[in-house]
Write a protein that holds these residues in place. Structure first.
Motif: not given
Length: 162
Positions: A40-46, A54-57, A67-71, A145-153
């Motif tokens: 159910k998680w949809h992530c991109s690397q940032a 390693a940062v995932s959004i 829900q939003s989450v950053v790892t 600094v890591a910034t970015g978007w997750s996939p749109t789901w």
């Protein structure tokens, strides 16, 4: 010396009474915590420097809940510092929530996540997360600094994109 100690005891007792009488509401943010990844998680690397972290959004979509989450995964053999000053959940292009994930230390080779609140959306809507994560080695003054978007789901869809 007795006077300042008695003041300290009174202050601690007052603080404890306030915490017991008025407990904080349960929230996922702003603390970093362990997590279990699912489909159910949809992530991109940032990450900007994956030799440090390693940062995932991610956006989590479970039926009509999102829900939003950053790892953050520490890639080093030493402790790093992390914070996410911005973790924003969007739906149909509009921000639903922005949270701040506190400054923290992350031990060598460990992984952690910071979650935003959960929202209900209709199946015809979509969700996406935008995040900014800062990380560095404790003995350096320069933050990565890591910034970015997750996939749109789309809500109510099930396939994984990680």
């Amino acid at each position: 010396m007795r006077f300042p100690l008695s003041r300290l005891i009174v202050a601690l007792a007052s603080t404890m009474a306030a915490v017991l009488a008025f407990p904080a509401s349960a929230q996922a943010a702003p603390g970093w915590q362990s997590y279990t990844y699912s489909s159910k998680w949809h992530c991109s690397q940032a990450s900007t420097d994956i030799s440090i972290a390693a940062v995932s959004i991610c956006v989590i979509v479970n039926g009509q809940a999102t829900q939003s989450v950053v790892t953050v995964t520490n890639k080093r053999s030493s402790t790093i510092q992390i914070e996410a000053p911005t973790l924003t959940l969007y739906s149909v292009g509009q921000p639903l929530s922005t949270v701040y994930c506190n400054f923290s230390y992350l031990s060598a080779k460990q992984t952690t996540a910071c979650f935003g609140p959960t929202f209900q959306r209709t199946c015809s809507q979509n969700a996406q997360t935008w995040a900014k994560v800062n990380y560095n080695l404790p003995d350096t003054a320069i933050w990565k600094v890591a910034t970015g978007w997750s996939p749109t789901w789309n809500m109510c869809t099930a396939a994984s994109s990680r």
